[in-house]
Motif scaffolding. Structure first.
Motif, PDB file in Angstrom:
ATOM      1  N   ILE A  55       0.881  -1.177   0.000  1.00 11.32           N
ATOM      2  CA  ILE A  55       0.000   0.000   0.000  1.00 11.32           C
ATOM      3  C   ILE A  55       0.911   1.217   0.000  1.00 11.32           C
ATOM      4  CG2 ILE A  55      -1.629   1.367   1.361  1.00 11.32           C
ATOM      5  CD1 ILE A  55      -2.912  -1.209   2.279  1.00 11.32           C
ATOM      6  N   ASP A 214      -7.263  -6.899  -4.340  1.00 16.49           N
ATOM      7  CA  ASP A 214      -6.999  -5.710  -5.141  1.00 16.49           C
ATOM      8  C   ASP A 214      -8.303  -5.073  -5.606  1.00 16.49           C
ATOM      9  OD1 ASP A 214      -5.674  -3.770  -6.535  1.00 16.49           O
ATOM     10  OD2 ASP A 214      -5.001  -5.047  -8.171  1.00 16.49           O
ATOM     11  N   GLU A 215      -9.233  -5.906  -6.100  1.00 12.44           N
ATOM     12  CA  GLU A 215     -10.512  -5.397  -6.593  1.00 12.44           C
ATOM     13  C   GLU A 215     -11.338  -4.764  -5.471  1.00 12.44           C
ATOM     14  OE1 GLU A 215     -12.489  -8.608  -8.481  1.00 12.44           O
ATOM     15  OE2 GLU A 215     -11.043  -8.765 -10.140  1.00 12.44           O
ATOM     16  N   ASP A 218      -8.505  -1.630  -3.519  1.00  9.71           N
ATOM     17  CA  ASP A 218      -7.873  -0.562  -4.296  1.00  9.71           C
ATOM     18  C   ASP A 218      -8.804   0.620  -4.575  1.00  9.71           C
ATOM     19  OD1 ASP A 218      -5.436   0.336  -5.603  1.00  9.71           O
ATOM     20  OD2 ASP A 218      -6.528   0.121  -7.477  1.00  9.71           O
ATOM     21  N   LEU A 221      -8.917   2.795  -1.513  1.00  7.49           N
ATOM     22  CA  LEU A 221      -7.659   3.521  -1.324  1.00  7.49           C
ATOM     23  C   LEU A 221      -7.513   4.649  -2.337  1.00  7.49           C
ATOM     24  CD1 LEU A 221      -5.241   0.518  -0.636  1.00  7.49           C
ATOM     25  CD2 LEU A 221      -5.970   2.259   1.008  1.00  7.49           C
ATOM     26  N   ASP A 222      -7.981   4.422  -3.579  1.00  2.00           N
ATOM     27  CA  ASP A 222      -7.891   5.471  -4.602  1.00  2.00           C
ATOM     28  C   ASP A 222      -8.617   6.728  -4.156  1.00  2.00           C
ATOM     29  OD1 ASP A 222      -6.362   3.986  -6.323  1.00  2.00           O
ATOM     30  OD2 ASP A 222      -8.049   3.246  -7.521  1.00  2.00           O
ATOM     31  N   ASP A 227      -2.902   3.736  -2.816  1.00  7.96           N
ATOM     32  CA  ASP A 227      -2.976   2.716  -3.857  1.00  7.96           C
ATOM     33  C   ASP A 227      -2.526   1.378  -3.291  1.00  7.96           C
ATOM     34  OD1 ASP A 227      -3.385   1.769  -6.461  1.00  7.96           O
ATOM     35  OD2 ASP A 227      -1.265   1.958  -6.932  1.00  7.96           O
ATOM     36  N   LEU A 228      -3.046   0.292  -3.869  1.00 16.32           N
ATOM     37  CA  LEU A 228      -2.602  -1.049  -3.511  1.00 16.32           C
ATOM     38  C   LEU A 228      -2.048  -1.730  -4.753  1.00 16.32           C
ATOM     39  CD1 LEU A 228      -4.167  -3.640  -1.169  1.00 16.32           C
ATOM     40  CD2 LEU A 228      -3.611  -4.341  -3.495  1.00 16.32           C
ATOM     41  N   ASP A 229      -0.843  -2.251  -4.655  1.00 16.93           N
ATOM     42  CA  ASP A 229      -0.214  -2.992  -5.755  1.00 16.93           C
ATOM     43  C   ASP A 229       0.136  -4.381  -5.273  1.00 16.93           C
ATOM     44  OD1 ASP A 229      -0.176  -1.072  -7.843  1.00 16.93           O
ATOM     45  OD2 ASP A 229       1.451  -0.025  -6.821  1.00 16.93           O
ATOM     46  N   THR A 230      -0.287  -5.395  -6.035  1.00 18.46           N
ATOM     47  CA  THR A 230       0.116  -6.760  -5.719  1.00 18.46           C
ATOM     48  C   THR A 230       1.345  -7.117  -6.550  1.00 18.46           C
ATOM     49  OG1 THR A 230      -1.246  -7.776  -7.444  1.00 18.46           O
ATOM     50  CG2 THR A 230      -2.286  -7.351  -5.311  1.00 18.46           C
ATOM     51  N   SER A 233       0.230  -7.923 -10.175  1.00 17.07           N
ATOM     52  CA  SER A 233      -0.118  -6.776 -11.028  1.00 17.07           C
ATOM     53  C   SER A 233       1.124  -5.982 -11.401  1.00 17.07           C
ATOM     54  CB  SER A 233      -1.128  -5.873 -10.314  1.00 17.07           C
ATOM     55  OG  SER A 233      -0.581  -5.331  -9.126  1.00 17.07           O
ATOM     56  N   ASN A 563      -7.257  10.826  -9.382  1.00 18.86           N
ATOM     57  CA  ASN A 563      -6.376  10.420  -8.280  1.00 18.86           C
ATOM     58  C   ASN A 563      -5.067  11.195  -8.226  1.00 18.86           C
ATOM     59  OD1 ASN A 563      -8.286   8.388  -7.727  1.00 18.86           O
ATOM     60  ND2 ASN A 563      -7.300   6.982  -9.162  1.00 18.86           N
TER      61      ASN A 563
END
Length: 833
Positions: A55, A214-215, A218, A221-222, A227-230, A233, A563
């Motif tokens: 995150i 993520d779905e 995210d 968080l946006d 943001d969340l990054d796996t 991704s 964003n």
């Protein structure tokens, strides 16, 4: 019959096969490497990120974001990172670096590669720093030396060779420096306007579905500017980045294959023409059209299969060199494994391309008359035009479909096909035009050897057009590469003028601005710009809240506009990199209280707004309503500060802001002295030396061009093989001509001159046309795509063109060596046998 006849023509059929081998090997090599790259990115995605998911935010997490972090079990590690100037007291040198303060056992996957290796774990306990290995070498640093960052000074524990997340152009411009998290606050560098990244690292629970996470998380968080990054991704994004480069290399390889296929078609044309009398005999003995046609079709098909197999095996071997070629471009080790799909692709390509491009010359066996046995000079019946057009249509459709397979984009595949057809057509048209001009204006006053060499271009079964095509395409590819590289560097090149800044001072606080200016002026330099910058976010677009637009699944407004934290400025005039395309430049407030603003065309497109539409901005808690007064085009490639959004003066002066100050330093010594002084006096100010940035950009372009040169060389090699095949295939005509000339009294030296002139004409004409076409194509790229001035590189004119011409000359003479060195009768007997 195909087998028996093929054994008697093995050498020629092998040359057909060789024409497509390199093209297939190039395609298979790129395809195999792309597959391996995808597998490696997938298997190493955790090591590339260092965690299962992250995150991140450019602000400290608010209550809602912190609640999400806590609900996920809390971060296992965290970091704060930002660019800053570092001072190395021992060497009295400064450098822009990427500071990263780490807390916790990061990375969880992969490792910090350091020298010594123990430094990876000891730097936090010893309150010391890890400094980028290249930076250590550049400044002659060693373990135990110190580094000053803002208000603190730390000992250097070791060299940082690699770390998860420390890749790309940013790491090249600002090399990474890792320090313990607790020292970040002590640096005093986290201030208003500072570009800070907050990262929180997580390890997933067993069986946790990261895509579902993520779905779900995210979008929330946006809305909170996070943001969340796996790892998956992130790996996919990295894969797409290299996939685009791979697609380009695939096209270069495919062009080499097309060249080889044209060579096959030309060679088969001569080969079949010499077999027509045998076909006529077979028909006299009762062979049907199909049988005589299938005899040679089977030969070509088998040679295509063997060529595909050999090319595929060669391509799998070639891919072993790709990790070495791309080690400066790809930031991780690649393990090469065997995959069956590229081998199958090579077999299919070899068969389909050989058969497709041979069908047109093979049709003459279908329509040959049995009377050809008695009337050797009789002209065969021409195949119906509809059949010929059908074959050409099949070739075009196949090229389009395979280009679509490589590019996965219909529009790009169409443009590639159009480009190939146009370049091929121009080369053929110019070749035909050249031969007609020579015929009409034959230089009768020239010497015997020069005149005879021109006549050779029109001999029966000549290969003039094929050789011009092969040589021209190879030269076109390499020359376009050099010209395009010069366009890109030209866009980034700094103008050597005192009004063009080459030193940029970032994150200058309002209370520091005047002192920074005075320091610059004390160094006898001029302050060129003092640019105020205010940060803000979009709150509303045309009366719709940004949060509502985010939640609207039918909205086509680009998420980045909603964003993104915009850094805007205010001024009352345009600069050189901008031009108004719609509306008028804002100069005063509108009567209804709305502030007129100017936005860039990319923001207008992605936010779906036009002149007259309203935008509301959140300026650190204060809402400001604006109206789009104008839309600008911006040349983002220029080495200067450009902005998406510009306000008029006397609106944002009281808003919290920071400044960017620029100046021009005539030489590196003056620049270095000023940087040292500024770092000591203003440790929170970051400095970008555009000279160093340009050097890095040139280095990256050099690495990429080296790889593209390697692939373009496949086209040149294919052209050489086509040249050899064309010379060998038309050897019979050359032998008869040589025997006739020598019988009439011509000496070997004269025949050598004739051949030398002929191949010089072909080499010069093909390479000249290739350079000319690449010059036109590059000019159009510069004007229409890059919007830049075009100054051609000298390398294609002085090195590429002459080198290819000499290469063609050498190969042509070598192939005719046996004809020149043997007596006429011996040559004839050898040919008969």
């Amino acid at each position: 019959m195909a087998w028996r006849d093929g054994k008697a023509s093995t050498k020629r059929l092998v040359l057909f096969m060789a024409s497509i081998v390199l093209g297939i090997s190039a395609v298979v090599a790129v395809q195999s490497f792309s597959e391996n790259l995808k597998q490696n990115i997938g298997s190493q995605s955790k090591a590339l990120m260092g965690a299962d998911f992250v995150i991140d935010s450019n602000h400290e997490p608010n209550e809602k974001v912190q609640g999400i972090i806590d609900s996920l079990g809390g971060a296992k590690a965290r970091s704060i990172s930002f660019p800053s100037m570092a001072l190395f007291p021992k060497q009295n040198s400064t450098k822009l670096v990427g500071i990263k303060g780490i807390e916790g056992p990061f990375p969880f996957y992969g490792e910090l590669e350091t020298n010594p290796q123990s430094a990876a774990s000891s730097y936090q306990g010893n309150n010391s720093a890890l400094v980028d290995a290249t930076l250590m070498l550049q400044f002659g640093l060693s373990k135990g030396d110190t580094i000053s960052i803002g208000n603190i000074r730390l000992p250097i524990e070791g060299a940082l060779i690699s770390a998860p997340g420390s890749t790309g152009l940013t790491a090249s411009i600002a090399p990474p420096v890792l320090i313990p998290y607790e020292f970040i606050a002590k640096t005093g560098l986290v201030q208003t306007g500072s570009r800070i990244d907050y990262d929180f690292y997580f390890v997933a629970d067993a069986g946790q579905d990261l895509e579902e996470l993520d779905e779900k998380i995210d979008p929330i968080l946006d809305a909170e500017n996070a943001d969340l990054d796996t790892h998956s991704s992130t790996g996919q994004r990295l894969g797409r980045r290299y996939d685009n480069f791979g697609k380009f290399l695939n096209l270069v390889a495919f062009i080499a294959l097309l060249l080889g296929s044209v060579g096959v078609a030309s060679s088969v044309h001569i080969y079949v023409k010499e077999k027509l009398q045998s076909v006529a005999v077979l028909k006299c003995l009762g062979a049907t059209r199909k049988q005589s046609f299938y005899i040679y079709l089977i030969q070509i098909a088998f040679m295509g299969l063997f060529g595909g197999l050999f090319g595929a095996i060669l391509g799998v071997g070639f891919q072993q060199f790709f990790p070495v070629l791309l080690r400066e471009v790809i930031p991780f080790d690649i393990e090469i494994t065997f995959t069956i799909w590229p081998i199958l692709l090579g077999l299919v390509l070899g068969l389909v391309m050989s058969v497709l491009f041979s069908l047109s010359p093979l049709l003459s066996t279908w329509f040959v008359s049995p009377l050809q046995v008695l009337r050797v000079q009789e002209k065969g019946i021409e195949p119906p035009k509809r059949v010929v057009y059908l074959i050409y249509g099949a070739i075009i459709v196949f090229i389009f479909l395979f280009a679509f397979y490589l590019l996965d984009n219909l529009a790009f595949a169409f443009y590639f096909l159009l480009g190939v057809v146009v370049v091929f057509a121009i080369l053929v048209a110019v070749g035909i035009f050249f031969m007609r001009i020579v015929k009409r204006n034959f230089p009768k006053g020239w010497g015997f050897a020069a005149r005879q060499s021109l006549l050779n271009l029109f001999r029966p079964n000549n290969q003039t057009l094929v050789l011009i095509l092969a040589i021209g395409i190879g030269t076109f590819l390499i020359s376009t590469l050099y010209f395009t590289k010069d366009i890109l560097i030209g866009k980034a090149t700094l103008e050597n003028k005192q009004e063009s800044p080459n030193l940029i001072f970032l994150d200058v606080q309002s209370n520091q601005t005047e002192d920074v200016k005075r320091s610059i002026e004390k160094s006898e330099l001029s302050v060129l710009n003092d640019i105020p910058i205010v940060t803000m976010r979009v709150q509303k677009i045309k009366e719709r809240n940004a949060s509502d637009i985010r939640n609207d699944t039918t909205s086509t407004i680009n998420d980045w506009v909603l964003n993104h934290e915009f850094r805007v400025t205010y001024r009352d005039s345009l600069i050189a990199s901008e031009s108004i395309v719609e509306g008028e430049w804002p100069s005063k407030e509108l009567s209804d209280g709305l502030v007129p603003i100017s936005i860039s065309d990319n923001v207008a497109r992605d936010a779906q707004v036009e002149v007259g539409d309203n935008l509301t901005f959140n300026i650190q808690g204060v809402l400001m309503e604006t109206q789009v007064a104008s839309i600008r085009t911006v040349d983002w490639g220029r080495m200067q500060l450009n902005f998406n959004i510009i306000f008029p003066s006397k609106v944002l002066e009281s808003a919290p802001k920071f400044h960017v100050v620029t100046t021009y330093a005539e030489n590196e010594k003056t620049s270095a002295e000023l940087q040292k002084q500024m770092v000591r006096q203003f440790p929170t100010v970051s400095i970008i030396d555009l000279r160093q940035v340009l050097t890095i950009v040139e280095g990256i372009l050099d690495k990429i061009s080296w790889v593209i040169n390697f692939m373009a060389f496949f086209s040149i090699l294919t052209g050489i093989i086509v040249l050899i095949g064309s010379v060998r295939t038309s050897k019979y005509q050359r032998i008869k001509e040589s025997v006739l000339l020598r019988t009439l009294g011509a000496k070997s030296g004269q025949i050598l001159k004739i051949n030398a002139y002929e191949y010089f004409y072909l080499g010069f004409l093909g390479s000249f046309l290739g350079i000319l076409l690449s010059l036109i194509a590059s000019f159009l790229l510069a004007q229409l795509v890059f919007k830049a001035a075009f100054i051609p590189s000298w390398i294609p004119f002085l090195i590429v063109g002459p080198s290819i011409t000499l290469l063609v000359l050498a190969i042509g003479l070598f192939n005719n060596k046996s004809v020149l060195s043997s007596p006429p009768l011996e040559v004839l007997r050898k040919e008969v046998s």
